[in-house]
Scaffold this motif. Sequence first.
Motif, PDB file in Angstrom:
ATOM      1  N   PRO A  91       0.892  -1.009   0.042  1.00  0.00           N
ATOM      2  CA  PRO A  91       0.110   0.059   0.210  1.00  0.00           C
ATOM      3  C   PRO A  91       0.452   1.378  -0.411  1.00  0.00           C
ATOM      4  O   PRO A  91       0.891   2.224  -0.713  1.00  0.00           O
ATOM      5  N   ARG A  92       2.369   1.208   0.820  1.00  0.00           N
ATOM      6  CA  ARG A  92       2.854   2.391   0.547  1.00  0.00           C
ATOM      7  C   ARG A  92       3.441   2.733  -0.116  1.00  0.00           C
ATOM      8  O   ARG A  92       3.354   4.204  -1.031  1.00  0.00           O
ATOM      9  N   MET A  93       3.694   1.427  -1.381  1.00  0.00           N
ATOM     10  CA  MET A  93       3.925   1.669  -2.705  1.00  0.00           C
ATOM     11  C   MET A  93       3.821   2.352  -3.578  1.00  0.00           C
ATOM     12  O   MET A  93       3.165   3.345  -4.469  1.00  0.00           O
ATOM     13  N   ALA A  94       1.902   1.213  -3.538  1.00  0.00           N
ATOM     14  CA  ALA A  94       0.787   2.186  -4.298  1.00  0.00           C
ATOM     15  C   ALA A  94       0.871   3.766  -4.221  1.00  0.00           C
ATOM     16  O   ALA A  94      -0.039   4.069  -4.494  1.00  0.00           O
ATOM     17  N   ALA A  95       0.897   3.754  -2.547  1.00  0.00           N
ATOM     18  CA  ALA A  95       0.289   5.013  -2.450  1.00  0.00           C
ATOM     19  C   ALA A  95       1.704   6.694  -3.081  1.00  0.00           C
ATOM     20  O   ALA A  95       0.768   7.075  -4.174  1.00  0.00           O
ATOM     21  N   VAL A  96       2.860   6.201  -3.317  1.00  0.00           N
ATOM     22  CA  VAL A  96       3.670   7.309  -3.841  1.00  0.00           C
ATOM     23  C   VAL A  96       3.045   6.937  -5.381  1.00  0.00           C
ATOM     24  O   VAL A  96       4.198   7.990  -5.946  1.00  0.00           O
ATOM     25  N   HIS A  97       3.259   5.666  -6.122  1.00  0.00           N
ATOM     26  CA  HIS A  97       3.096   5.737  -7.519  1.00  0.00           C
ATOM     27  C   HIS A  97       1.653   6.420  -7.575  1.00  0.00           C
ATOM     28  O   HIS A  97       1.830   7.029  -8.874  1.00  0.00           O
ATOM     29  N   GLY A  98       0.950   6.147  -6.626  1.00  0.00           N
ATOM     30  CA  GLY A  98      -0.381   7.290  -7.393  1.00  0.00           C
ATOM     31  C   GLY A  98      -0.257   9.160  -7.026  1.00  0.00           C
ATOM     32  O   GLY A  98      -0.443   9.452  -8.206  1.00  0.00           O
ATOM     33  N   ASP A  99       0.388   9.338  -6.339  1.00  0.00           N
ATOM     34  CA  ASP A  99       0.778  11.203  -6.367  1.00  0.00           C
ATOM     35  C   ASP A  99       1.808  11.147  -7.290  1.00  0.00           C
ATOM     36  O   ASP A  99       1.548  12.510  -7.711  1.00  0.00           O
ATOM     37  N   ASN A 100       2.820  10.939  -7.348  1.00  0.00           N
ATOM     38  CA  ASN A 100       3.672  11.090  -8.024  1.00  0.00           C
ATOM     39  C   ASN A 100       2.739  10.985  -9.692  1.00  0.00           C
ATOM     40  O   ASN A 100       3.085  11.844 -10.532  1.00  0.00           O
ATOM     41  N   ALA A 101       1.574   9.945  -9.940  1.00  0.00           N
ATOM     42  CA  ALA A 101       0.998   9.750 -11.594  1.00  0.00           C
ATOM     43  C   ALA A 101       0.305  11.183 -11.405  1.00  0.00           C
ATOM     44  O   ALA A 101       0.236  11.748 -12.570  1.00  0.00           O
ATOM     45  N   ARG A 102       0.063  11.464 -10.318  1.00  0.00           N
ATOM     46  CA  ARG A 102      -0.988  12.962 -10.282  1.00  0.00           C
ATOM     47  C   ARG A 102      -0.061  14.383 -10.286  1.00  0.00           C
ATOM     48  O   ARG A 102      -0.867  14.966 -11.349  1.00  0.00           O
ATOM     49  N   ARG A 103       1.500  13.947 -10.170  1.00  0.00           N
ATOM     50  CA  ARG A 103       1.489  15.366 -10.201  1.00  0.00           C
ATOM     51  C   ARG A 103       2.861  14.899 -11.590  1.00  0.00           C
ATOM     52  O   ARG A 103       2.526  16.411 -12.460  1.00  0.00           O
ATOM     53  N   LEU A 104       2.654  13.533 -12.549  1.00  0.00           N
ATOM     54  CA  LEU A 104       3.302  14.238 -13.086  1.00  0.00           C
ATOM     55  C   LEU A 104       2.405  14.119 -14.075  1.00  0.00           C
ATOM     56  O   LEU A 104       2.937  15.667 -15.758  1.00  0.00           O
ATOM     57  N   ARG A 105       1.180  14.502 -14.296  1.00  0.00           N
ATOM     58  CA  ARG A 105      -0.321  14.462 -15.083  1.00  0.00           C
ATOM     59  C   ARG A 105      -0.067  16.213 -15.325  1.00  0.00           C
ATOM     60  O   ARG A 105      -0.329  16.554 -16.252  1.00  0.00           O
ATOM     61  N   ALA A 106      -0.138  16.744 -14.163  1.00  0.00           N
ATOM     62  CA  ALA A 106       0.287  18.474 -13.915  1.00  0.00           C
ATOM     63  C   ALA A 106       1.102  18.685 -14.791  1.00  0.00           C
ATOM     64  O   ALA A 106       1.079  19.643 -15.401  1.00  0.00           O
ATOM     65  N   ILE A 107       2.410  17.728 -14.386  1.00  0.00           N
ATOM     66  CA  ILE A 107       3.587  18.532 -14.967  1.00  0.00           C
ATOM     67  C   ILE A 107       3.523  19.033 -16.903  1.00  0.00           C
ATOM     68  O   ILE A 107       3.565  18.968 -17.438  1.00  0.00           O
ATOM     69  N   VAL A 108       2.507  17.063 -17.723  1.00  0.00           N
ATOM     70  CA  VAL A 108       2.422  17.622 -18.279  1.00  0.00           C
ATOM     71  C   VAL A 108       2.060  18.142 -19.164  1.00  0.00           C
ATOM     72  O   VAL A 108       1.472  18.907 -20.433  1.00  0.00           O
ATOM     73  N   ASP A 109       0.650  18.501 -18.575  1.00  0.00           N
ATOM     74  CA  ASP A 109      -0.480  19.356 -18.769  1.00  0.00           C
ATOM     75  C   ASP A 109      -0.031  20.316 -19.095  1.00  0.00           C
ATOM     76  O   ASP A 109      -0.589  21.918 -19.866  1.00  0.00           O
TER      77      ASP A 109
END
Length: 217
Positions: free
Chosen positions: A44-62
């Motif tokens: 769950p901790r790894m999944a949370a990091v991956h999820g948070d990072n994905a949201r930030r990446l989406r914002a950066i790419v946008d």
Amino acid sequence: MTPALATAAALATAAAELCRLAAVDHDTRQELASTGELFEGYHPRMAAVHGDNARRLRAIVDAIGWPAEARVGPQASEAAWLVLQHAIGEPELMRALLPVLWAHARRGEVPARQAAMLEDRVRALEGRPQRYGTQLDWGDDGELVPWPAVEQPATVDERRAEVGLAPLAEAVAALREQAAAEGQSPPSDLAGRRRAARAWARSVGWVREDDGGSEPR
């Protein structure tokens, strides 16, 4: 802000954040690997990091478009790819950015291996054969093997060479050595692990009810 109008300051800020996200991913993985928890399913901790990072990446790419090397530097560009490669709980994001990464790779703006490995990961998570054999999991013989299997295996090393990857046998041997050094071992219930992997893949939208799937690593 449109990607074409990203300022030097915005690019520098994005580069710093991408490196930070990759460091959080690395540090969390190392901590969980040191206790063995990393290898007991998708923690769950790894999944949370991956999820948070994905949201930030989406914002950066946008905001700035894909962070190619010429825009944010090789280190930050590699970090962006790592974050995307690990965004396994976000099928829509990974699928949407795969052709974007290939387009940059064909123009020489990112290493082709990044697009190849992302393609293999998407295929593996969808339960489809890989093209390059970069995704490994435990096989029935208790060894790490390309999983799912590689399509047209007789020519896999040709495809790998085209994208800057070492021959498959060399890569598999290196990854087995790394797994041994980390204390990884085959699951006691491989069939159960695969069932859990398929259930997870269905739950996040990688596969339909009647499809297969692979467990995230």
